[in-house]
Design an enzyme around this catalytic site. Structure first.
Site, PDB file in Angstrom:
ATOM      1  N   GLN A   1       0.759  -1.274   0.087  1.00  0.00           N
ATOM      2  CA  GLN A   1      -0.005  -0.046   0.124  1.00  0.00           C
ATOM      3  C   GLN A   1       0.876   1.314  -0.211  1.00  0.00           C
ATOM      4  O   GLN A   1       0.527   2.366  -0.629  1.00  0.00           O
ATOM      5  CB  GLN A   1      -0.804   0.183   1.309  1.00  0.00           C
ATOM      6  CG  GLN A   1      -2.049  -1.102   1.055  1.00  0.00           C
ATOM      7  CD  GLN A   1      -2.629  -0.850   0.020  1.00  0.00           C
ATOM      8  OE1 GLN A   1      -3.166   0.223  -0.240  1.00  0.00           O
ATOM      9  NE2 GLN A   1      -2.868  -2.004  -0.550  1.00  0.00           N
TER      10      GLN A   1
ATOM     11  N   GLU B   1      -9.978   0.892   4.219  1.00  0.00           N
ATOM     12  CA  GLU B   1     -10.207   0.477   2.951  1.00  0.00           C
ATOM     13  C   GLU B   1     -10.077  -1.011   2.652  1.00  0.00           C
ATOM     14  O   GLU B   1     -10.714  -1.752   2.229  1.00  0.00           O
ATOM     15  CB  GLU B   1      -9.330   1.172   1.992  1.00  0.00           C
ATOM     16  CG  GLU B   1      -9.598   0.837   0.454  1.00  0.00           C
ATOM     17  CD  GLU B   1      -8.652   1.314  -0.431  1.00  0.00           C
ATOM     18  OE1 GLU B   1      -8.740   1.335  -1.723  1.00  0.00           O
ATOM     19  OE2 GLU B   1      -7.392   2.060  -0.222  1.00  0.00           O
ATOM     20  N   HIS B   2      -8.928  -1.625   2.975  1.00  0.00           N
ATOM     21  CA  HIS B   2      -8.482  -2.898   2.959  1.00  0.00           C
ATOM     22  C   HIS B   2      -8.189  -3.559   4.392  1.00  0.00           C
ATOM     23  O   HIS B   2      -7.433  -2.671   5.093  1.00  0.00           O
ATOM     24  CB  HIS B   2      -7.368  -3.313   2.237  1.00  0.00           C
ATOM     25  CG  HIS B   2      -7.395  -2.522   1.100  1.00  0.00           C
ATOM     26  ND1 HIS B   2      -6.737  -1.364   0.453  1.00  0.00           N
ATOM     27  CD2 HIS B   2      -8.067  -2.986  -0.176  1.00  0.00           C
ATOM     28  CE1 HIS B   2      -7.169  -0.965  -0.664  1.00  0.00           C
ATOM     29  NE2 HIS B   2      -7.699  -2.138  -1.260  1.00  0.00           N
TER      30      HIS B   2
ATOM     31  N   ASP C   1      -6.403  -6.613  -5.306  1.00  0.00           N
ATOM     32  CA  ASP C   1      -6.104  -5.495  -6.367  1.00  0.00           C
ATOM     33  C   ASP C   1      -6.190  -6.126  -7.871  1.00  0.00           C
ATOM     34  O   ASP C   1      -6.470  -5.182  -8.757  1.00  0.00           O
ATOM     35  CB  ASP C   1      -4.735  -5.277  -6.120  1.00  0.00           C
ATOM     36  CG  ASP C   1      -4.665  -4.098  -5.028  1.00  0.00           C
ATOM     37  OD1 ASP C   1      -5.877  -3.726  -4.601  1.00  0.00           O
ATOM     38  OD2 ASP C   1      -3.559  -3.735  -4.409  1.00  0.00           O
TER      39      ASP C   1
ATOM     40  N   GLU D   1     -52.457  16.723   5.909  1.00  0.00           N
ATOM     41  CA  GLU D   1     -51.192  17.619   5.233  1.00  0.00           C
ATOM     42  C   GLU D   1     -51.444  18.711   4.554  1.00  0.00           C
ATOM     43  O   GLU D   1     -50.676  19.490   4.121  1.00  0.00           O
ATOM     44  CB  GLU D   1     -50.332  16.592   4.511  1.00  0.00           C
ATOM     45  CG  GLU D   1     -49.837  15.586   5.348  1.00  0.00           C
ATOM     46  CD  GLU D   1     -48.789  14.982   4.487  1.00  0.00           C
ATOM     47  OE1 GLU D   1     -48.969  14.635   3.382  1.00  0.00           O
ATOM     48  OE2 GLU D   1     -48.097  13.985   5.113  1.00  0.00           O
TER      49      GLU D   1
ATOM     50  N   HIS E   1     -54.369  16.066  -3.490  1.00  0.00           N
ATOM     51  CA  HIS E   1     -54.102  14.615  -3.352  1.00  0.00           C
ATOM     52  C   HIS E   1     -55.395  13.796  -3.131  1.00  0.00           C
ATOM     53  O   HIS E   1     -55.427  12.952  -3.547  1.00  0.00           O
ATOM     54  CB  HIS E   1     -53.138  14.649  -2.158  1.00  0.00           C
ATOM     55  CG  HIS E   1     -51.721  14.752  -2.547  1.00  0.00           C
ATOM     56  ND1 HIS E   1     -51.072  15.946  -3.186  1.00  0.00           N
ATOM     57  CD2 HIS E   1     -50.365  14.087  -2.524  1.00  0.00           C
ATOM     58  CE1 HIS E   1     -50.048  16.048  -3.219  1.00  0.00           C
ATOM     59  NE2 HIS E   1     -49.844  14.876  -3.065  1.00  0.00           N
TER      60      HIS E   1
END
Length: 430
Positions: free
Chosen positions: A259, A327-328, A361, A415, A420
């Site tokens: 890395q 990440e890993h 990878d 509402e 509606h």
């Protein structure tokens, strides 16, 4: 020399918290400049791309052309290393096989009231793939982005890649070809992102943009988001290795340096319950640095951002692993499966002593486009799901409408949305 943090020290929590917030990237204030670039591409189209490419990449697109031709791709096959092409095809097949298992399924069902509900998945129509040029031009990343898109059913996969001095890594072109990229353009930077989002005379716009890039590319992706979708804003690479004293120190050192050689801002972390083993790994890192072609980069990364964290037991590493959300994560320990079952946060996990992250990878099959900078706390790596969208489905008949209508009308009234309620009531003469 990497820092050492000991969980037994009184100031460990303070030092660990500071370590988590260490900034690994120098933030360039590029937003204003990127905004100008995007505006110019929208106004001038190809002419802006030609000018920016000449200025930044010293490449003359008037003579080379913006689009990469079939002849260019054929020439790439002639110049690329045949063994590397074979390896790319091997990796492509494994990536495709794994990602085919990620295809989501449509569903329709009828509930107890007779209402039909469900969803269907459809592929995004067109996706743009940004590929960095120069030293960060990795053919494997082309596979990791393009293959899932094609597996998802994306019909138009467009790749943009800078061509410094007019040159594109031939393996990048081969990787694009074997993974199903449909169009390739020799443009990069923020202007390439603008072209993908808004289109030019040559490049038709796409619906989503994926792929890593520098600060200008990242800023451009942020600014065009909303007009198009984006995958993520990727930061420097990182690995966290949890290892006990039963490991070969040279193996673990090699994993940390795999890395560190990416970038001076990359980060490699070891958590161990064996202080003597931690020291042995540090010594192995120093030895191996002397033999790496990218040793200067790896040394800077290890010196500035590397860490060895000593814990009393491997179990005590678990909350630290989740807080780091790397990440890993490599689990080079006896009960890797058990540890994994209790973990929550990681982009990808590599189980056991014979699963180096580098396999992931390239040829493992899983995707190497992963969340960085602790974003694994709330996000996932790239997958087929990034290239599809879900549409919900609802179907009622007269009887089902009569059952659901009273509650819908009551909620619409509460509402203050009378239209509606009317759109429901009018169908029932209410």
């Amino acid at each position: 020399m990497a820092i050492t943090l000991r969980q037994s020290d009184a100031d460990f929590e303070q030092r660990f918290a500071a370590f988590l917030t260490t900034k690994r990237e120098v933030s360039e204030d590029v937003d204003a400049g990127v905004r100008q670039i995007i505006a110019r591409v929208r106004a001038e189209g190809d002419a802006a791309l030609i000018d920016y490419t000449q200025r930044f990449d010293r490449a003359d697109l008037k003579s080379l052309g913006i689009a990469v031709s079939k002849q260019d791709i054929a020439a790439a096959y002639e110049t690329a290393d045949p063994k590397a092409i074979e390896a790319l095809e091997f990796a492509r097949d494994r990536i495709r096989s794994h990602h085919e298992r990620q295809r989501p399924k449509d569903d329709r069902y009828t509930d107890a009231t007779g209402v039909e509900l469900g969803w269907r998945w459809t592929a995004i129509e067109a996706v743009g793939l940004y590929v960095p040029g120069g030293t960060a031009s990795y053919p494997s990343s082309v596979l990791m982005n393009a293959v899932p898109a094609r597996v998802a059913g994306v019909e138009r996969v467009v790749m943009v890649v800078p061509a410094p001095g007019g040159i594109i890594n031939p393996l990048v072109l081969v990787a694009a070809d074997i993974s199903g990229v449909t169009e390739i353009y020799r443009v990069g930077g923020a202007h390439a992102i603008a072209a993908l989002a808004y289109g030019t005379e040559t490049i038709k716009p796409v619906a989503k943009i994926v792929g890593p890039g520098n600060a200008y590319v990242a800023a451009a992706k942020r600014q065009v988001f909303g007009t198009v979708g984006i995958d993520m804003i990727a930061g420097p690479s990182e690995v966290l290795v949890v290892a006990d004293g039963s490991n070969n120190a040279d193996w673990i050192a090699a994993d940390l340096l795999a890395q560190a050689e990416h970038d001076v801002s990359a980060q490699s972390i070891l958590i161990t319950d064996d202080p003597a083993f931690g020291k042995a790994v540090e010594q192995a890192v120093e030895r191996q640095l002397q033999t790496l072609p990218r040793g200067e980069t790896a040394a800077a990364s290890w010196r500035d951002f590397g860490a060895v964290i000593e814990v009393a037991t491997i179990e005590a590493a678990l909350p630290l692993v989740d807080r780091i959300a790397a990440e890993h994560v490599e689990l080079a320990i006896d009960d890797a499966e058990g540890f994994l079952s209790r973990m929550r946060n990681a982009g990808a996990v590599f189980l056991g002593r014979h699963t180096p992250e580098a396999i992931g990878d390239y040829v493992g099959g899983s995707n190497h486009v992963l969340p960085t900078a602790r974003s694994a706390r709330f996000s996932s790596g790239l997958s087929v799901l990034d290239f599809v969208k879900r549409t919900s489905i609802l179907k009622l008949g007269p009887e089902q409408l009569r059952v659901l209508a009273p509650a819908a009308i009551a909620l619409a009234k509460a509402e203050g949305l009378d239209a509606h309620g009317r759109s429901v009531a009018i169908r029932l003469n209410m």
